[in-house]
Structures are given as structure tokens and as C-alpha cells.
Design an enzyme around this catalytic site. Structure first.
Site, PDB file in Angstrom:
ATOM      1  N   CYS A  49      15.816  40.191 -58.803  1.00 46.73           N
ATOM      2  CA  CYS A  49      16.426  41.643 -58.397  1.00 46.73           C
ATOM      3  C   CYS A  49      15.910  42.644 -59.399  1.00 46.73           C
ATOM      4  CB  CYS A  49      17.865  41.422 -58.336  1.00 46.73           C
ATOM      5  SG  CYS A  49      18.380  43.078 -57.472  1.00 46.73           S
TER       6      CYS A  49
ATOM      7  N   HIS B 127      19.038  36.925 -54.524  1.00 43.22           N
ATOM      8  CA  HIS B 127      19.896  36.214 -55.036  1.00 43.22           C
ATOM      9  C   HIS B 127      20.237  34.913 -54.363  1.00 43.22           C
ATOM     10  CE1 HIS B 127      20.726  39.557 -57.746  1.00 43.22           C
ATOM     11  NE2 HIS B 127      20.870  40.147 -56.756  1.00 43.22           N
TER      12      HIS B 127
END
Length: 506
Positions: A338, A447
Site C-alpha cells: 500500500c 492488504h
């Protein structure tokens, strides 16, 4: 005569302080009530954490309540965490209301909106109570912060609204458990004290029989029962808070033990991405804040970030940037997730000032990609493949990352590390992430990347760690087994029948 509207009974788990085990105890109760055939849901009026997740509807909420929903065997819903605060500075947070970004507010601005937030929180709880038998409320921090109680919407005020008896949780491992309990009660008025139904003493080490006199003293001093004393248990259930990231330091000799280093950036988010790594036999994981010699580490991970440009500046200022670049030059493996993925590129552009003053920040230059930060926030549950190996993760990020030529044309990347097959239950054929030509630098927005055992094995093999043993199960399957283990542990040491009785559910 109109039919009476059903309202679930409520039980609240509040604490004598932060990180005393409220989330874990609420999780145990969710699984226990579910095991006993009740329809149960978790609830936390306001969460402050950068450790968030995504609901099946593509909305954002705190991961602690997602975990508790899993334990309750139901899908997470934003009514379980209607107000989420994601800190972006020491004095301000991004406010997420019912799963959607509301605005960034300073602490003072936030308190001026408390009436609206209270109404939102109460409405969410009312909706949760309608289809369920019991709702397990979780508090935040200490329930006796006298300077904040008048504006508090998550602890005793919410318990009173819900008519919920309170289990006050104390942590004996940190010491001073008698003062924790008696001092908390002393800070409360009579009506607030009357909400406290009893106590659970958490994280006991040693011979529990030696604390019998302590239990009797607490009962006599307070006139309230101790529901149980929970011995320390080494569970693998994700925590809302983590000592690992609050005390970041190198704990392992990477020469002697294969070790992965996670850089503990100031605005780290979603640190639970690495829970599966902690369960790999023979592998150590260190969260480290200050730059150290990286040469012996098997891999360096740049985690998610709530403020990518600020953390990039910090990497350069502290010397991490040059150390990571040298580490890669000398053959090291780096993974960015991310915000960490965005940092690996050549530029992070913020034309709208989403993270502060508009402008551009140079990245580490380890992937030939640029990121443009842009609203709206992407929030998806995503199914993906890595070289044909399936995985399930979630995405929470602002912006788009691709080669500079495609960014200029407003297009997405046409290749990447992962092939995305589905987002929020909608089939797609897209790509995510990138890998350098060397194969040693990788980045992804995904994630939960390690929550698939085959993917975890593949990544370990890239590091030359084929001999290490991943867990039999990780991700949702692994967590489900941990919920059962936790529930049986709780039932062994806590008087669950007494908790059921004060909940008045039968």
C-alpha cells in the site's frame, strides 16, 4: 396496539486503560455467545486506529470489529463501528463515518461535532440491536478519563444508553491491578459506578491460586464480583493496538535467525498484514524504527502508511532511504504494501493536497512507477492471483500507481505483480502492484497478502527460506481456530454463566 420493537440485550467491555485486553475479551464473548446459539454482533461507537479493513459492501471500518464479527460468525457491517478516526497528525484525524470519509478534523473541531457523531453512533447501535439477541460493546482506552468524560461517546455514556452492564477489564501484567480497579471506580460518580457489573483481570502469569486473596480483597473493597482471572495466552488474534509497533527495536540477531525487518514508519497502518509471518516456524519478524545495518536481513518490508509523503520525507531524513537503496543494490529483497508500495516508486504526486500542502515528493526509485494521490478512496475486498496462486485481500488507498507514461494519460497499469479477478464481488480482469526486473523488489496495494499459505510459501521461497514451516492455516481459517481456542480459554477461567445472567439475555 403496535408490536413491541425488539431490542437486543447489550454487555459492555470497558477498560482501566489502553491495551488491557478489551478487544480480545470482546472477541471471546462474541464467539461464546455464538457457540451458545445467540445471534450476536460486536459494536464500538468510536474507534481510533489506522488498522482498518473493508466490509463486503466496500466500506471502511476498524479491524478490531471485523475480527469480532468473524468470531460472531457474521459479516462485518459499518454499524459495528460507525465512527472511525484515522490519525494523520499528532492533533488531527481523518474521520470516517459509516464507512465513508467524512473530513479531516483537528481534535478541537472533532469535539465540536460530537453531537452529530453521538447521534450517528446511537442510530447504528439501534439498528444492530433489532436483528440480534445480544450486542457486545467495546470501550476505548480508560473509561475514567475525567477530563474527557463529558465528551466521551464510546465508554460509560454509550453503556448507559444501551442499558449495558459493564465488565471492567484490568491488566495485571503491567502491575498495580488493585489501583487500576479501585482508582477507576473512585473517578466515577454513583450512577457510573452502578453500571460496573464486575471485573475481569487479564494477563496473569504464574500460579493463579496465589491470587485468591487478591480476588477476595477486590470483592470486599468494591462490593462487586471478579468474574475471572485470565492467565496469559499467546494467541494469534489481531489486536487493535500492538506493543510490537509501540516499542520498535531490533530484537533478533539476523545472522543466527532468519529475520524479516518491517520499517516502523511514523504513520504505519494495517500492521496486522504481517501476523502470518509471526506464525512461520523458524522466522523472526522485527519492527524497527531507527536505521540499522540491514545486510543480514532476509527481507525489508515497507508497510502501509496513513501519510505516504510525510513518511517518505522521514525515510530520507533518518537515513533509511539510503540504507534500503544500498541493501537492494547488494542483492536484498524489499516488499512494499500500500503506502510502502507507493514509496518504492520514483514520485508521489499530491496535486490536490490530500496529505498536506500540494506538491510532489521523490520516492526511493526502486520501481519505475509514479503515484498520483487522488480521491475518492479505494476500498475493496479483492480476489487475486500471484502466478496462478489464489489469494483474498483488501485494498484501502488514495491514488493510482503506474508508469509515468500511463499516469500522464490517466490510465491504469497494464501489467503488475498480481492479477485481480474480483473486487467487491464484481468480476474484473485488472492488475495490481509491480516487480522489478531483478525480481527482488515488489510492491502491491493488497492488504492481507500473506493470508494465503501457498502465497506465503512462494514468498519465503523467493527469499531462499524453503526449509521454514508456515502455519497449517492463516488468514480467516487460521483466525477461526484461534477464536475457538480463545473462547475455551475464557470459559475455563471466567464465570460465563454469571456474565450471561447480568446480561439478562435469557
Amino acid at each position: 396496539m403496535s408490536a413491541e420493537i425488539k431490542q437486543a440485550k447489550c454487555i459492555a467491555v470497558l477498560g482501566t486503560g489502553s491495551d488491557v485486553g478489551k478487544s480480545v475479551i470482546a472477541t471471546a464473548l462474541c464467539r461464546i455467545f455464538s457457540d451458545r446459539g445467540y445471534k450476536v454482533a460486536p459494536y464500538k461507537a468510536q474507534n481510533m486506529s489506522n488498522n482498518s479493513g473493508v466490509t463486503p459492501e466496500g466500506l471502511e471500518m476498524g479491524r478490531a470489529q471485523i475480527v469480532q464479527a468473524e468470531a460472531a460468525r457474521i459479516a462485518p457491517h459499518v454499524d459495528m463501528n460507525p465512527v472511525l478516526l484515522k490519525p494523520v497528525t499528532q492533533i488531527g484525524s481523518q474521520v470516517v463515518l459509516l464507512g465513508k470519509v467524512h473530513k479531516d478534523l483537528s481534535a478541537a473541531q472533532y469535539h465540536r461535532e460530537k453531537e452529530k457523531l453521538w447521534d450517528t453512533a446511537c442510530g447504528a447501535l439501534d439498528r444492530l440491536r433489532a436483528p440480534n439477541d445480544v450486542v457486545v460493546l467495546e470501550g476505548a482506552g480508560s473509561c475514567a478519563e475525567v477530563n474527557l468524560m463529558a465528551r466521551d461517546i464510546v465508554n460509560l455514556k454509550m453503556a448507559a444508553y444501551a442499558k449495558a452492564p459493564v465488565i471492567l477489564t484490568a491488566d495485571i501484567d503491567r502491575g498495580g491491578v488493585f489501583a487500576q480497579i479501585v482508582g477507576t471506580l473512585a473517578c466515577l460518580n454513583k450512577a457510573e459506578q452502578d453500571l460496573i457489573a464486575g471485573f475481569v483481570i487479564n494477563r496473569f502469569r504464574g500460579d493463579i491460586a496465589l491470587f485468591k486473596e487478591g480476588v477476595e480483597w477486590i470483592k470486599k473493597k468494591t462490593g462487586k464480583p471478579v468474574f475471572g482471572v485470565l492467565p496469559w495466552i499467546n494467541h494469534h488474534i489481531p489486536n487493535e493496538d500492538s506493543v510490537v509497533i509501540e516499542r520498535p527495536e531490533a530484537k533478533t540477531d539476523p545472522v543466527k535467525t532468519p529475520t524479516v525487518l518491517v520499517v516502523r514508519t511514523p504513520h504505519i497502518s494495517n500492521f496486522t498484514d504481517f501476523d502470518a509471518l509471526f506464525q512461520v516456524g523458524g522466522l523472526a519478524v522485527d519492527f524497527v524504527e531507527h536505521p540499522i545495518d540491514l545486510s543480514a536481513y532476509k527481507a525489508i518490508i515497507l508497510p502501509g502508511s496513513k501519510s505516504t509523503r510525510s513518511d517518505l520525507f522521514w525515510l530520507v531524513k533518518t537515513g533509511w532511504a539510503s540504507k534500503i537503496q544500498a541493501y537492494v543494490k547488494n542483492g536484498g529483497h524489499v516488499l512494499g504494501i500500500c503506502g510502502g508500495y507507493q514509496m518504492l516508486g520514483t514520485k508521489v504526486r499530491d496535486p490536490e493536497g490530500l496529505e498536506g500542502p500540494p506538491g510532489d515528493t521523490d520516492g526511493l526509485g526502486l520501481l519505475l512507477l509514479e503515484t498520483v494521490l487522488k480521491a475518492p478512496k479505494t476500498t475493496t475486498i479483492s480476489r487475486f492471483e500471484w502466478d496462478g496462486i489464489p489469494g483474498l485481500g483488501y485494498e484501502i488507498h488514495m491514488g493510482r500507481t503506474a508508469g509515468a507514461d500511463r499516469i500522464a494519460l490517466g490510465k491504469k497499469s497494464n501489467d503488475g505483480l498480481l492479477r485481480v479477478k474480483e473486487r467487491n464481488q464484481q468480476a474484473c480482469t485488472e492488475f495490481d502492484g509491480a516487480v522489478a526486473n531483478s525480481g527482488r523488489v515488489m510492491g502491491t496495494y493488497m492488504h492481507g497478502f500473506f493470508d494465503s499459505v501457498p502465497i506465503l510459501k512462494k514468498w519465503l521461497s523467493l527469499l531462499g527460506l524453503n526449509e521454514l514451516e508456515p502455519p497449517e492455516f492463516c488468514g480467516p481459517q487460521g483466525r477461526d481456530r484461534q477464536y475457538d481456542t480463545l473462547a475455551r480459554h475464557f470459559e475455563k477461567y471466567v464465570d460465563v454463566a454469571a456474565i450471561v445472567k447480568v446480561t439478562n439475555i435469557d
